[in-house]
Scaffold this motif. Structure first.
Motif, mmCIF file in Angstrom:
data_model
loop_
_atom_site.group_PDB
_atom_site.id
_atom_site.type_symbol
_atom_site.label_atom_id
_atom_site.label_comp_id
_atom_site.label_asym_id
_atom_site.label_seq_id
_atom_site.Cartn_x
_atom_site.Cartn_y
_atom_site.Cartn_z
ATOM 1 N N LEU A 1 48.768 35.795 40.554
ATOM 2 C CA LEU A 1 47.729 35.424 39.595
ATOM 3 C C LEU A 1 47.940 36.277 38.349
ATOM 4 O O LEU A 1 48.037 37.508 38.449
ATOM 5 C CB LEU A 1 46.336 35.689 40.169
ATOM 6 C CG LEU A 1 45.900 34.774 41.300
ATOM 7 C CD1 LEU A 1 44.780 35.408 42.114
ATOM 8 C CD2 LEU A 1 45.447 33.434 40.743
ATOM 9 N N LEU B 1 47.365 30.686 38.667
ATOM 10 C CA LEU B 1 47.995 30.886 39.965
ATOM 11 C C LEU B 1 49.404 30.325 39.920
ATOM 12 O O LEU B 1 49.601 29.167 39.567
ATOM 13 C CB LEU B 1 47.184 30.177 41.056
ATOM 14 C CG LEU B 1 47.782 30.164 42.464
ATOM 15 C CD1 LEU B 1 47.988 31.576 42.998
ATOM 16 C CD2 LEU B 1 46.884 29.356 43.398
ATOM 17 N N ARG C 1 45.099 33.088 49.604
ATOM 18 C CA ARG C 1 43.711 33.477 49.920
ATOM 19 C C ARG C 1 43.450 34.940 49.577
ATOM 20 O O ARG C 1 42.398 35.290 49.029
ATOM 21 C CB ARG C 1 43.407 33.214 51.388
ATOM 22 C CG ARG C 1 43.130 31.774 51.695
ATOM 23 C CD ARG C 1 42.703 31.566 53.157
ATOM 24 N NE ARG C 1 42.923 30.194 53.509
ATOM 25 C CZ ARG C 1 44.058 29.685 53.999
ATOM 26 N NH1 ARG C 1 45.070 30.477 54.236
ATOM 27 N NH2 ARG C 1 44.159 28.402 54.253
ATOM 28 N N LEU D 1 43.148 35.264 45.788
ATOM 29 C CA LEU D 1 41.859 34.730 45.320
ATOM 30 C C LEU D 1 40.714 35.661 45.695
ATOM 31 O O LEU D 1 39.797 35.880 44.892
ATOM 32 C CB LEU D 1 41.629 33.328 45.878
ATOM 33 C CG LEU D 1 42.591 32.245 45.379
ATOM 34 C CD1 LEU D 1 42.363 30.936 46.140
ATOM 35 C CD2 LEU D 1 42.467 32.039 43.874
ATOM 36 N N ASP D 2 40.760 36.221 46.898
ATOM 37 C CA ASP D 2 39.718 37.170 47.317
ATOM 38 C C ASP D 2 39.720 38.418 46.431
ATOM 39 O O ASP D 2 38.667 38.911 46.031
ATOM 40 C CB ASP D 2 39.897 37.570 48.781
ATOM 41 C CG ASP D 2 39.544 36.465 49.756
ATOM 42 O OD1 ASP D 2 38.900 35.464 49.350
ATOM 43 O OD2 ASP D 2 39.926 36.585 50.940
ATOM 44 N N ARG E 1 38.244 37.547 43.074
ATOM 45 C CA ARG E 1 36.783 37.431 43.194
ATOM 46 C C ARG E 1 36.151 38.830 43.210
ATOM 47 O O ARG E 1 35.177 39.086 42.503
ATOM 48 C CB ARG E 1 36.444 36.672 44.479
ATOM 49 C CG ARG E 1 34.989 36.290 44.625
ATOM 50 C CD ARG E 1 34.736 35.471 45.896
ATOM 51 N NE ARG E 1 35.280 34.121 45.766
ATOM 52 C CZ ARG E 1 36.348 33.642 46.435
ATOM 53 N NH1 ARG E 1 37.000 34.401 47.294
ATOM 54 N NH2 ARG E 1 36.757 32.409 46.249
ATOM 55 N N VAL F 1 40.171 30.171 38.016
ATOM 56 C CA VAL F 1 41.596 30.151 38.321
ATOM 57 C C VAL F 1 42.095 28.735 38.096
ATOM 58 O O VAL F 1 41.471 27.773 38.552
ATOM 59 C CB VAL F 1 41.868 30.568 39.787
ATOM 60 C CG1 VAL F 1 43.369 30.556 40.075
ATOM 61 C CG2 VAL F 1 41.263 31.929 40.091
ATOM 62 N N LEU G 1 35.562 30.743 41.175
ATOM 63 C CA LEU G 1 35.396 31.679 42.289
ATOM 64 C C LEU G 1 33.929 31.988 42.563
ATOM 65 O O LEU G 1 33.564 32.306 43.674
ATOM 66 C CB LEU G 1 36.172 32.969 42.016
ATOM 67 C CG LEU G 1 37.691 32.800 41.931
ATOM 68 C CD1 LEU G 1 38.339 34.100 41.457
ATOM 69 C CD2 LEU G 1 38.259 32.357 43.264
#
Length: 182
Positions: free
Chosen positions: A78, A91, A111, A114-115, A118, A125, A163
């Motif tokens: 990212l 991404l 994942r 993204l976590d 966040r 994103v 997110l």
């Protein structure tokens, strides 16, 4: 990322440990993953160029999936982009070598990235990718948010993810980091 090993694990067909890129050895392994996953060196060269851009590179959002033997088998990146002038994340590239595909290593890295995004307060994103793959992570057509690209792309392949859906999402054109060349 959490220092608790189980907090960084994702279970699908296999279990993968995920973590941010940490060393020159990781950089070399990521390059090998990208070279194995794509037909040319374009994506590997793109990651190197993004790493050199302090405005685009977010070190904690360069995430690897690691096998039990410690080898890097999945990658997700990212980087900073802008949508309608507001900060967002792009991404990609994401990659898994052919011998590890369809085992969850790529999904685990995505994942985890993204976590981490966040947790760091990011909200939007965008991804340009396979319309059948990215919706499993919550992505939907970017056009639903009023987000467009500066180049021709099929509507179903340009996707976005909020997110935190309670926060406003900017609309407008995506401005990628210069390394993307668009």
């Amino acid at each position: 990322m959490s220092s608790t090993p189980d907090a960084n694990r994702s279970t699908t067909a296999a279990t993968w440990t995920t973590r941010p890129e940490q060393s020159d050895a990781d950089r070399a392994a990521i390059r090998e993953v990208l070279l194995a996953a794509f037909p040319t060196s374009l994506e590997a060269d793109l990651v190197d160029a993004l790493r050199a851009d302090p405005e685009a590179w977010l070190p904690d959002l360069s995430v690897v999936s690691v096998a039990d033997d410690g080898s890097v088998v999945g990658y997700s990146l990212l980087t900073r982009c802008h949508v309608g002038g507001a900060p967002a994340l792009a991404l990609g590239p994401c990659a898994v070598p052919p011998e590890h595909q369809s085992q969850g290593a790529g999904g685990a890295a995505i994942r985890a990235g993204l976590d981490a995004a966040r947790r760091s307060g990011e909200n939007l994103v965008v991804v340009l990718g396979h319309a059948e793959y990215y919706p499993r992570f919550g992505f939907e057509r970017a056009s639903r948010f009023g987000i467009t690209a500066t180049f021709e792309v099929p509507d179903e392949n340009l996707m976005a993810l909020a997110l935190d859906p309670s926060r406003p999402v900017p609309d407008g054109q995506i401005r990628y980091a210069p390394a993307f060349g668009v």
